[in-house]
Design a protein around this motif. Sequence first.
Motif, PDB file in Angstrom:
ATOM      1  N   VAL A   1       0.842  -1.200   0.000  1.00 30.09           N
ATOM      2  CA  VAL A   1       0.000   0.000   0.000  1.00 30.09           C
ATOM      3  C   VAL A   1       0.878   1.251   0.000  1.00 30.09           C
ATOM      4  CG1 VAL A   1      -1.675   1.351   1.333  1.00 30.09           C
ATOM      5  CG2 VAL A   1      -2.016  -1.121   1.035  1.00 30.09           C
ATOM      6  N   ALA A   2       1.900   1.273   0.825  1.00 30.50           N
ATOM      7  CA  ALA A   2       2.807   2.432   0.887  1.00 30.50           C
ATOM      8  C   ALA A   2       3.509   2.638  -0.454  1.00 30.50           C
ATOM      9  CB  ALA A   2       3.823   2.243   2.010  1.00 30.50           C
ATOM     10  N   HIS A   3       3.942   1.552  -1.081  1.00 28.01           N
ATOM     11  CA  HIS A   3       4.610   1.634  -2.383  1.00 28.01           C
ATOM     12  C   HIS A   3       3.672   2.226  -3.435  1.00 28.01           C
ATOM     13  CE1 HIS A   3       7.334   0.506  -5.635  1.00 28.01           C
ATOM     14  NE2 HIS A   3       6.289  -0.029  -6.256  1.00 28.01           N
ATOM     15  N   LEU A   4       2.434   1.769  -3.456  1.00 30.56           N
ATOM     16  CA  LEU A   4       1.469   2.284  -4.426  1.00 30.56           C
ATOM     17  C   LEU A   4       1.125   3.749  -4.159  1.00 30.56           C
ATOM     18  CD1 LEU A   4      -0.859  -0.823  -4.791  1.00 30.56           C
ATOM     19  CD2 LEU A   4       0.682   0.111  -6.531  1.00 30.56           C
ATOM     20  N   ARG A   5       1.062   4.137  -2.892  1.00 28.76           N
ATOM     21  CA  ARG A   5       0.776   5.543  -2.569  1.00 28.76           C
ATOM     22  C   ARG A   5       1.849   6.473  -3.146  1.00 28.76           C
ATOM     23  NH1 ARG A   5      -3.495   6.469   0.784  1.00 28.76           N
ATOM     24  NH2 ARG A   5      -4.126   4.778   2.175  1.00 28.76           N
ATOM     25  N   VAL A   6       3.107   5.998  -3.176  1.00 26.95           N
ATOM     26  CA  VAL A   6       4.209   6.807  -3.699  1.00 26.95           C
ATOM     27  C   VAL A   6       4.279   6.736  -5.220  1.00 26.95           C
ATOM     28  CG1 VAL A   6       6.735   7.003  -3.766  1.00 26.95           C
ATOM     29  CG2 VAL A   6       5.566   6.648  -1.587  1.00 26.95           C
ATOM     30  N   THR A   7       4.184   5.532  -5.775  1.00 23.42           N
ATOM     31  CA  THR A   7       4.392   5.355  -7.216  1.00 23.42           C
ATOM     32  C   THR A   7       3.153   5.617  -8.063  1.00 23.42           C
ATOM     33  OG1 THR A   7       3.962   2.975  -7.042  1.00 23.42           O
ATOM     34  CG2 THR A   7       6.262   3.686  -6.874  1.00 23.42           C
ATOM     35  N   CYS A   8       1.984   5.524  -7.465  1.00 25.72           N
ATOM     36  CA  CYS A   8       0.720   5.722  -8.190  1.00 25.72           C
ATOM     37  C   CYS A   8      -0.200   6.607  -7.345  1.00 25.72           C
ATOM     38  CB  CYS A   8       0.050   4.376  -8.462  1.00 25.72           C
ATOM     39  SG  CYS A   8       1.054   3.236  -9.415  1.00 25.72           S
ATOM     40  N   PRO A   9       0.166   7.878  -7.182  1.00 29.41           N
ATOM     41  CA  PRO A   9      -0.554   8.745  -6.244  1.00 29.41           C
ATOM     42  C   PRO A   9      -2.003   9.033  -6.632  1.00 29.41           C
ATOM     43  CG  PRO A   9       1.081  10.001  -7.478  1.00 29.41           C
ATOM     44  CD  PRO A   9       1.255   8.562  -7.860  1.00 29.41           C
ATOM     45  N   VAL A  10      -2.799   9.187  -5.601  1.00 29.15           N
ATOM     46  CA  VAL A  10      -4.200   9.579  -5.715  1.00 29.15           C
ATOM     47  C   VAL A  10      -4.350  10.841  -4.865  1.00 29.15           C
ATOM     48  CG1 VAL A  10      -6.574   8.895  -5.154  1.00 29.15           C
ATOM     49  CG2 VAL A  10      -4.969   7.204  -6.073  1.00 29.15           C
ATOM     50  N   THR A  11      -4.936  11.898  -5.413  1.00 27.51           N
ATOM     51  CA  THR A  11      -5.021  13.157  -4.674  1.00 27.51           C
ATOM     52  C   THR A  11      -6.172  13.192  -3.672  1.00 27.51           C
ATOM     53  OG1 THR A  11      -6.320  14.186  -6.437  1.00 27.51           O
ATOM     54  CG2 THR A  11      -3.930  14.465  -6.534  1.00 27.51           C
ATOM     55  N   ARG A  12      -7.232  12.455  -3.948  1.00 23.48           N
ATOM     56  CA  ARG A  12      -8.349  12.409  -2.991  1.00 23.48           C
ATOM     57  C   ARG A  12      -7.954  11.532  -1.806  1.00 23.48           C
ATOM     58  NH1 ARG A  12     -13.935  12.726  -6.214  1.00 23.48           N
ATOM     59  NH2 ARG A  12     -13.095  13.213  -8.258  1.00 23.48           N
ATOM     60  N   ARG A  13      -8.698  11.674  -0.734  1.00 22.80           N
ATOM     61  CA  ARG A  13      -8.497  10.784   0.410  1.00 22.80           C
ATOM     62  C   ARG A  13      -8.767   9.361  -0.065  1.00 22.80           C
ATOM     63  NH1 ARG A  13     -11.770   8.842   4.878  1.00 22.80           N
ATOM     64  NH2 ARG A  13     -10.367   8.411   6.606  1.00 22.80           N
ATOM     65  N   LEU A  14      -7.870   8.443   0.305  1.00 25.06           N
ATOM     66  CA  LEU A  14      -7.983   7.054  -0.130  1.00 25.06           C
ATOM     67  C   LEU A  14      -7.896   6.136   1.080  1.00 25.06           C
ATOM     68  CD1 LEU A  14      -8.074   4.920  -2.419  1.00 25.06           C
ATOM     69  CD2 LEU A  14      -5.577   5.085  -2.505  1.00 25.06           C
ATOM     70  N   VAL A  15      -8.938   5.349   1.279  1.00 25.72           N
ATOM     71  CA  VAL A  15      -8.987   4.357   2.355  1.00 25.72           C
ATOM     72  C   VAL A  15      -8.822   2.987   1.718  1.00 25.72           C
ATOM     73  CG1 VAL A  15     -10.429   3.330   4.157  1.00 25.72           C
ATOM     74  CG2 VAL A  15     -10.496   5.806   3.761  1.00 25.72           C
ATOM     75  N   VAL A  16      -7.893   2.206   2.245  1.00 21.00           N
ATOM     76  CA  VAL A  16      -7.621   0.867   1.709  1.00 21.00           C
ATOM     77  C   VAL A  16      -7.716  -0.121   2.867  1.00 21.00           C
ATOM     78  CG1 VAL A  16      -5.933  -0.571   0.527  1.00 21.00           C
ATOM     79  CG2 VAL A  16      -6.025   1.873   0.031  1.00 21.00           C
TER      80      VAL A  16
END
Length: 105
Positions: A14-29
């Motif tokens: 999840v941390a890797h995807l947050r950095v490499t494939c960012p989403v600007t809206r709040r994202l709950v996983v």
Amino acid sequence: MGKPMPEEKWRSLVAHLRVTCPVTRRLVVHRVPMLKNHGTTSLPESEKTITISVNSTDDETVQRDSLVHEWAHAMEFDKTGNHGPVWGKFSSQTYSAGVAWDGQQ
């Protein structure tokens, strides 16, 4: 059927995807038991939060693949607000990020 992904690995992906494939809206996983799906992504019309749910009972490989798939939907919802043809572009990006992360494990 194998075991679900250990929590530490899940958080790492999840941390890797947050950095490499960012989403600007709040994202709950999160991972939750699901009867019929491997994963879902939702963006209710009245909300600004995108939610990704992945089946907590699936094995590690299915959870990884489902998260990568659903993350592409989150990127699409973030940019367009709905599901449409740009998902393929984001899917390619999230798939590449997932493969890179998997190679580091």
